[in-house]
Design a protein around this motif. Structure first.
Motif, PDB file in Angstrom:
ATOM      1  N   THR A 102     -16.501  54.949  95.333  1.00 17.50           N
ATOM      2  CA  THR A 102     -17.028  53.595  95.454  1.00 17.50           C
ATOM      3  C   THR A 102     -18.508  53.544  95.091  1.00 17.50           C
ATOM      4  OG1 THR A 102     -15.443  53.213  97.211  1.00 17.50           O
ATOM      5  CG2 THR A 102     -17.232  51.640  97.003  1.00 17.50           C
ATOM      6  N   LEU A 103     -19.272  54.526  95.533  1.00 20.82           N
ATOM      7  CA  LEU A 103     -20.712  54.520  95.265  1.00 20.82           C
ATOM      8  C   LEU A 103     -21.027  54.559  93.781  1.00 20.82           C
ATOM      9  CD1 LEU A 103     -21.993  56.968  98.033  1.00 20.82           C
ATOM     10  CD2 LEU A 103     -22.341  54.509  97.914  1.00 20.82           C
ATOM     11  N   TYR A 104     -20.225  55.266  93.024  1.00 23.17           N
ATOM     12  CA  TYR A 104     -20.482  55.400  91.589  1.00 23.17           C
ATOM     13  C   TYR A 104     -19.551  54.531  90.745  1.00 23.17           C
ATOM     14  CZ  TYR A 104     -23.118  59.333  93.348  1.00 23.17           C
ATOM     15  OH  TYR A 104     -24.009  60.105  94.039  1.00 23.17           O
ATOM     16  N   SER A 105     -18.958  53.519  91.369  1.00 26.35           N
ATOM     17  CA  SER A 105     -18.065  52.563  90.695  1.00 26.35           C
ATOM     18  C   SER A 105     -16.930  53.260  89.962  1.00 26.35           C
ATOM     19  CB  SER A 105     -18.860  51.695  89.722  1.00 26.35           C
ATOM     20  OG  SER A 105     -19.820  50.940  90.401  1.00 26.35           O
ATOM     21  N   ARG A 106     -16.411  54.327  90.554  1.00 31.11           N
ATOM     22  CA  ARG A 106     -15.302  55.022  89.924  1.00 31.11           C
ATOM     23  C   ARG A 106     -13.973  54.685  90.594  1.00 31.11           C
ATOM     24  NH1 ARG A 106     -17.064  61.187  89.430  1.00 31.11           N
ATOM     25  NH2 ARG A 106     -17.174  60.899  91.661  1.00 31.11           N
ATOM     26  N   SER A 107     -13.993  53.916  91.681  1.00 33.43           N
ATOM     27  CA  SER A 107     -12.744  53.677  92.397  1.00 33.43           C
ATOM     28  C   SER A 107     -11.877  52.631  91.709  1.00 33.43           C
ATOM     29  CB  SER A 107     -13.032  53.262  93.835  1.00 33.43           C
ATOM     30  OG  SER A 107     -13.757  52.053  93.838  1.00 33.43           O
ATOM     31  N   TYR A 108     -12.474  51.596  91.180  1.00 32.65           N
ATOM     32  CA  TYR A 108     -11.670  50.551  90.557  1.00 32.65           C
ATOM     33  C   TYR A 108     -12.506  49.886  89.482  1.00 32.65           C
ATOM     34  CZ  TYR A 108      -7.786  47.336  90.378  1.00 32.65           C
ATOM     35  OH  TYR A 108      -6.692  46.639  89.984  1.00 32.65           O
ATOM     36  N   ARG A 109     -12.131  50.126  88.276  1.00 32.27           N
ATOM     37  CA  ARG A 109     -12.867  49.566  87.148  1.00 32.27           C
ATOM     38  C   ARG A 109     -12.114  48.385  86.575  1.00 32.27           C
ATOM     39  NH1 ARG A 109     -14.205  55.393  84.452  1.00 32.27           N
ATOM     40  NH2 ARG A 109     -15.620  56.074  86.070  1.00 32.27           N
ATOM     41  N   VAL A 110     -12.748  47.680  85.665  1.00 34.37           N
ATOM     42  CA  VAL A 110     -12.116  46.512  85.057  1.00 34.37           C
ATOM     43  C   VAL A 110     -10.852  46.919  84.311  1.00 34.37           C
ATOM     44  CG1 VAL A 110     -12.436  44.670  83.376  1.00 34.37           C
ATOM     45  CG2 VAL A 110     -14.288  45.255  84.923  1.00 34.37           C
ATOM     46  N   TRP A 111     -10.889  48.039  83.614  1.00 37.13           N
ATOM     47  CA  TRP A 111      -9.695  48.456  82.885  1.00 37.13           C
ATOM     48  C   TRP A 111      -8.557  48.793  83.833  1.00 37.13           C
ATOM     49  CZ3 TRP A 111      -7.942  53.301  83.875  1.00 37.13           C
ATOM     50  CH2 TRP A 111      -8.860  54.237  84.353  1.00 37.13           C
ATOM     51  N   SER A 112      -8.861  49.202  85.066  1.00 34.74           N
ATOM     52  CA  SER A 112      -7.812  49.466  86.048  1.00 34.74           C
ATOM     53  C   SER A 112      -7.047  48.192  86.378  1.00 34.74           C
ATOM     54  CB  SER A 112      -8.403  50.036  87.330  1.00 34.74           C
ATOM     55  OG  SER A 112      -9.002  51.266  87.105  1.00 34.74           O
ATOM     56  N   TYR A 113      -7.775  47.079  86.457  1.00 34.38           N
ATOM     57  CA  TYR A 113      -7.118  45.800  86.700  1.00 34.38           C
ATOM     58  C   TYR A 113      -6.143  45.491  85.574  1.00 34.38           C
ATOM     59  CZ  TYR A 113      -6.390  40.794  86.747  1.00 34.38           C
ATOM     60  OH  TYR A 113      -5.815  39.568  86.716  1.00 34.38           O
ATOM     61  N   TRP A 114      -6.582  45.652  84.339  1.00 35.32           N
ATOM     62  CA  TRP A 114      -5.720  45.326  83.205  1.00 35.32           C
ATOM     63  C   TRP A 114      -4.553  46.298  83.080  1.00 35.32           C
ATOM     64  CZ3 TRP A 114      -5.709  40.676  81.676  1.00 35.32           C
ATOM     65  CH2 TRP A 114      -6.855  39.922  81.770  1.00 35.32           C
ATOM     66  N   VAL A 115      -4.759  47.551  83.428  1.00 35.80           N
ATOM     67  CA  VAL A 115      -3.651  48.507  83.423  1.00 35.80           C
ATOM     68  C   VAL A 115      -2.598  48.075  84.437  1.00 35.80           C
ATOM     69  CG1 VAL A 115      -2.997  50.877  84.052  1.00 35.80           C
ATOM     70  CG2 VAL A 115      -4.953  50.471  82.557  1.00 35.80           C
ATOM     71  N   ASN A 116      -3.026  47.716  85.636  1.00 38.91           N
ATOM     72  CA  ASN A 116      -2.082  47.266  86.658  1.00 38.91           C
ATOM     73  C   ASN A 116      -1.417  45.945  86.282  1.00 38.91           C
ATOM     74  OD1 ASN A 116      -2.205  49.363  88.573  1.00 38.91           O
ATOM     75  ND2 ASN A 116      -4.203  48.631  89.226  1.00 38.91           N
ATOM     76  N   PHE A 117      -2.186  45.055  85.680  1.00 39.12           N
ATOM     77  CA  PHE A 117      -1.628  43.767  85.245  1.00 39.12           C
ATOM     78  C   PHE A 117      -0.550  43.979  84.186  1.00 39.12           C
ATOM     79  CE2 PHE A 117      -1.656  40.212  82.267  1.00 39.12           C
ATOM     80  CZ  PHE A 117      -1.313  39.172  83.125  1.00 39.12           C
ATOM     81  N   LEU A 118      -0.856  44.775  83.183  1.00 41.00           N
ATOM     82  CA  LEU A 118       0.124  45.026  82.123  1.00 41.00           C
ATOM     83  C   LEU A 118       1.341  45.792  82.649  1.00 41.00           C
ATOM     84  CD1 LEU A 118      -2.274  45.853  79.170  1.00 41.00           C
ATOM     85  CD2 LEU A 118      -0.948  43.767  79.533  1.00 41.00           C
ATOM     86  N   ASP A 119       1.118  46.687  83.602  1.00 48.08           N
ATOM     87  CA  ASP A 119       2.228  47.403  84.222  1.00 48.08           C
ATOM     88  C   ASP A 119       3.133  46.431  84.971  1.00 48.08           C
ATOM     89  OD1 ASP A 119       3.717  49.712  85.001  1.00 48.08           O
ATOM     90  OD2 ASP A 119       2.708  49.640  86.951  1.00 48.08           O
ATOM     91  N   ALA A 120       2.550  45.483  85.684  1.00 41.29           N
ATOM     92  CA  ALA A 120       3.347  44.494  86.414  1.00 41.29           C
ATOM     93  C   ALA A 120       4.135  43.602  85.457  1.00 41.29           C
ATOM     94  CB  ALA A 120       2.440  43.637  87.296  1.00 41.29           C
TER      95      ALA A 120
END
Length: 181
Positions: free
Chosen positions: A24-42
């Motif tokens: 979380t401190l280094y913004s590695r937990s959830y990035r913008v591309w993670s959202y799109w990966v999950n969205f496309l997976d759904a």
């Protein structure tokens, strides 16, 4: 169900062990591309679950709307449980037991509802839908193919794809991530 096993960390422990929050401190937990990966997976999973069942049962006169819906609900339930299993980094007895209990609850409620509800829905009777579907081989083959096809991107991202790994070779979280406490 996996969120039930999250643990509260006291303020003293959080200050004593800041490595718990390194992603979380280094913004590695959830990035913008993670959202799109999950969205496309759904979107992929939803499309596969619907269209495989639709094209399988389209010309079958014995399949009504309730049977079609039950097949889709069964595929969605199993797919979501496998998704939780693949996205969780720490697999233990509590996770496995919660998935088994969730499946048995779904199955128990469905079978009890289908056995007792003769005229619960307006217009159609759901009496015996799951029982008749469970006796048909096409139901099992369709659901097996649907679940495997829907999970292909998740299995690829979890096991093979190096894009979703950090510098140490660990999987980066794309959805559910647990921390060992």
């Amino acid at each position: 169900s996996a969120a039930l096993f999250d643990q509260h960390v006291s303020a003293e422990r959080a200050l004593r062990e800041p490595q718990l929050y390194q992603y979380t401190l280094y913004s590695r937990s959830y990035r913008v591309w993670s959202y799109w990966v999950n969205f496309l997976d759904a979107v992929w999973q939803s499309a596969v679950i619907f269209f495989v069942a639709y094209f399988t049962y389209a010309n079958d006169a014995r399949i009504d709307a309730l049977s079609f819906g039950f097949s889709i609900a069964f595929s969605m339930t199993i797919t979501s449980m496998i998704h939780v299993f693949l996205q969780t980094t720490r697999i233990d007895l509590s996770l496995i037991s919660s998935i088994i209990v969730s499946f048995l609850t779904f199955l128990g409620f469905t079978l009890a509802f289908d056995m007792t509800c003769v005229t619960c829905l307006n217009g159609q009777s759901s009496y015996g839908v799951s029982y008749s579907m469970f006796r048909r081989a096409i139901f099992w083959w369709t659901n097996l193919f649907t679940i495997v096809t829907a999970m292909i991107p998740d299995m690829y991202n979890t096991t093979l794809n190096p894009v979703f790994r950090d510098d140490d070779g660990n999987n980066l979280p794309t959805s559910t991530q647990t921390t060992r406490l």
